[in-house]
Design an enzyme around this catalytic site. Structure first.
Site: not given
Ligand code: IVH
Length: 708
Positions: A126, A128, A130, A236, A324, A429, A432, A447, A453
């Site tokens: 069936e 899907k 949205d 459903y 999908k 990083c 930091c 990092c 950090c």
């Protein structure tokens, strides 16, 4: 929406105008996000505008406005909906993207049920839809309650709003005494266009897509607004039922139809996986003309008794999957590559894109994963995108993976600017400046700054307040960012959230006196923080944000150790690879070495542990309750399966044992209570005999599992 004049080129006049515009746009965005539940700009655009505002203020400090967005900590919290605990959890679905994935789904189910590839096995297929899911409860035929999905366990009470949805009957006849009908609330394309025209005529913001419009309409605090929005509903699925609807999925849907619910007319009974994919193609062909958004096709095992045997993984059923549709794609240009530092220190490159609409949503950044990905290699060193690297200035093709996270899948080399340079990935990083080495076997640089950090600390806090963890109303990612840098009321670690009320009372820069806040919204914030002092053990463990610990592992740990004290004591006691506390930890099915080490390190690192202890001092941690209470004799016992099982697969036996409250272990030890041995059982049966452990055969196991 972003002005294109670089900050360096602004005059005082144009800067003042720009600051006024940004205050207005960001103020509206805050209100839309927090109060109206309708984020109308994406996070990337919001962040870019906020940064632009700050950059202008740095350049023209005198022009900083009284109502500067840099000083606003979120917007007032809407008086929310009450919460409803779902008696039957509302789950999500696993995804399939290709027909091979669909074959795998069918194979997995057959293996689990012990069926051969030629045994009949029917499915429903069936669309899907949205939209957003809703659970509607009827008692004695009367609509009494409607709840959104929420986190699957607890949703929001939107009964008054649901009563305005015309597809939902208020009264049903000849229905079970109690029935919870589940389905999708959505808006048709025609109604969406008309609504947006009205919004624009009234000077209000248009909705980005029908799904946002449906969600924003259903979650209106004033049901008379919902009533004016043309929402629809397809049934459903179902939750609690006092009497079964049917013994098949297809029959149950037909039954829902006779009760007066709208069910999708493209629902089809299919006899095999080939049929499923044929119906998928059929639905895909009709997609443009349906008049409402769908994003795939859902397949469900038709026989409800088989659905029952297949059961669930932590958040998805084994008996259903969403196939999908291929994501929409669009070309745009990369204007920059930034490095973000995540909760666990991972350096994640993000492409800044010239904004482009993909599948109805404006996208302005895309994940680039890691340095290999930018260079055109996957995690095994195999070329992707034909080995094309990604550079600033490139034209790239963007899609939204799983319809959510924007990704890049192609580069147009013919449009590459001549001066484009290969991207040089940093080895420190950017926040930091600590070293960011790449450990062997790890695809990303991390990092090494830990809690010093700021980026890691903020991301951990965001995770802490997120939906699956503490889920504090009115304290989301944006407020965390603002509070983190707040000169008076800084939140630097989770414990600081719970001391905020007391610190505010003693502060000169009280929240209630600031723009965007009032007495009521501040009190609401403190109230929602206080509500979360009482926290289930699993949510706490998840909230700590330990690397590799997701919500299902957090649940495993909580269920195994039961209480915070027992859990913390056990982690303190562990000597890795050496003692019983370690063996007990890695014996938990679903807990591997890497995860176990990560948890132990978090507890045994002095600095991290001190932060955890400060947090615990503020909380009332609720013991874990065994997920399924059963009076079956195996509840609470540790079982081991060995040899060949002939009547059910190993996976089904394990799932059944766990659903009865037993633990299943892979090896026999003193802690084993029962060994189930099929033909061919070898060393495990011998070891069990040596240890004096009870051994039974498969028939005895089936009888036992049906007992009590
Ligand atoms: S069945 C236990 N059927 O998709 C399975 N879900 O990704 C319950 N959805 O949360 C879901 N159309 O909101 C099912 N025909 C359909 C659906 C559908 C849309 C949504 C639903 C669910 C999400 C899972």
């Amino acid at each position: 929406m972003t002005s294109t004049i670089p900050v360096a080129e602004l005059t005082p006049e144009t800067a003042a105008e720009e600051l006024a515009r940004l205050a207005q746009v960001l103020g509206a965005a805050n209100r839309d996000y927090h109060t109206n539940d309708a984020p109308n700009i994406d996070d990337g655009t919001y962040d870019a505008l906020k940064r632009r505002n700050l950059d202008i203020e740095i350049r023209f400090p005198d022009l900083k406005r009284e109502d500067s967005p840099s000083d606003t900590v979120g917007a007032p919290v809407a008086d929310g909906f009450s919460k409803i605990k779902h008696e039957v959890r509302m789950l999500s679905l696993g995804n399939a993207f290709t027909s091979e994935d669909v074959d795998d789904f069918d194979d997995r189910i057959r293996r689990f049920l012990g069926l051969s590839s030629s045994d009949p096995l029917a499915y429903t297929a069936e669309p899907k839809i949205d939209g957003l899911s809703l659970s509607v409860r009827y008692e004695n035929g009367k609509l009494v309650q409607a709840a959104t999905r929420g986190d699957g366990d607890v949703g929001e009470n939107v009964t008054a709003n649901a009563l305005t949805i015309r597809d939902l009957p208020h009264v049903i006849e000849n229905a079970p005494e109690v029935i919870e009908v589940r389905g999708e609330v959505y808006m048709s394309h025609a109604d969406f266009d008309a609504l947006n025209k009205q919004q624009e005529a009234a000077g209000q913001k248009a909705f980005a897509n029908p799904r946002n419009a449906a969600a924003g309409s259903l979650r209106q605090l004033d049901a008379s607004i919902t009533e004016k929005r043309p929402l629809r509903f397809f049934a459903y699925a179902w939750g609690t039922l006092s009497t079964p609807l049917s013994d098949t999925q297809f029959g149950a849907i037909e039954h829902l139809k006779t009760l007066g619910f709208s069910v999708n007319p493209l629902t089809k009974l299919c006899t095999n996986a080939t049929d499923l994919v044929a119906h998928y193609k059929n639905i895909e062909n009709q997609r443009p003309d349906l008049g409402y958004d769908i994003d795939g096709v859902v397949y469900k095992v038709n026989d409800l008794a088989l659905q029952g045997r297949l059961g669930f993984r932590s958040t998805t059923p084994r008996w259903a999957i969403a196939h999908k549709f291929a994501a929409e794609r669009a070309w745009t240009r990369i204007s920059g590559i930034d490095i973000q530092v995540g909760r666990t220190g991972a350096l994640s490159p993000v492409a800044r894109l010239e904004p482009i609409t993909v599948g109805g949503v404006v996208v302005s950044n895309a994940t680039l994963h890691n340095e290999d990905y930018i260079a055109g290699l996957d995690s095994n060193g195999v070329p992707i995108r034909d080995g094309k690297d990604i550079r600033v200035g490139d034209w790239v093709r963007v899609y939204r993976a799983g319809d959510v996270i924007p990704k890049i899948d192609d580069v147009d080399l013919s449009k590459r600017p001549e001066d484009a340079e290969p991207f040089v990935f940093p080895d420190t990083c950017p926040i930091c400046q600590s070293a960011a080495p790449r450990e062997e076997g790890d695809a990303v640089r991390r990092c090494s700054g830990g809690m010093i950090c700021a980026a890691q600390a903020v991301e951990r806090l965001k995770h802490f307040v997120s939906r699956g963890a503490f889920d504090i109303d009115g304290l989301g990612a944006k407020q965390i960012e603002n509070f983190f840098d707040d000169p008076m009321l800084a939140i630097k670690e989770p414990a600081d959230i719970f001391t905020l009320r007391a610190r505010n009372a003693a502060s000169l820069g009280r929240l209630e006196n600031r723009d965007g806040w009032g007495k009521k919204s501040v009190e609401n914030l403190f109230k929602s923080i206080d509500e979360k002092r009482k926290i289930p053990l699993a949510k706490l463990i998840f909230g700590l944000g330990v690397r590799h610990v997701g919500d299902s592992t957090a649940r495993l740990l909580a269920n195994r150790y039961g209480s915070w004290d027992a859990f913390a004591a056990a982690m303190d006691a562990v000597i890795i690879d050496e003692n019983d506390a370690w063996t007990a930890l890695i014996d938990i099915d679903g807990v591997g070495q890497v995860l176990a080490k990560s948890v132990v390190h978090a507890f045994q690192s002095e600095q991290e542990r001190a932060g955890i202890d400060r947090l615990i001092a503020e909380l009332d941690v609720q013991d874990a309750v065994a997920p399924v209470v059963s009076d079956n004799p195996v509840a609470g016992k540790t079982l081991v399966f060995t040899g060949t099982l002939e009547k059910m697969s190993r996976a089904e036996a394990k799932a059944r044992a766990e659903s009865l409250g037993a633990k299943v272990s892979g090896s026999v030890s003193k802690k084993t209570d029962l060994l189930i041995a099929g033909p061919g059982a070898g060393s495990k049966a011998k070891k069990a005999a040596d240890l004096g452990i009870e051994v039974i055969d498969e028939d005895a196991w089936i009888a036992l599992s049906n007992a009590g």
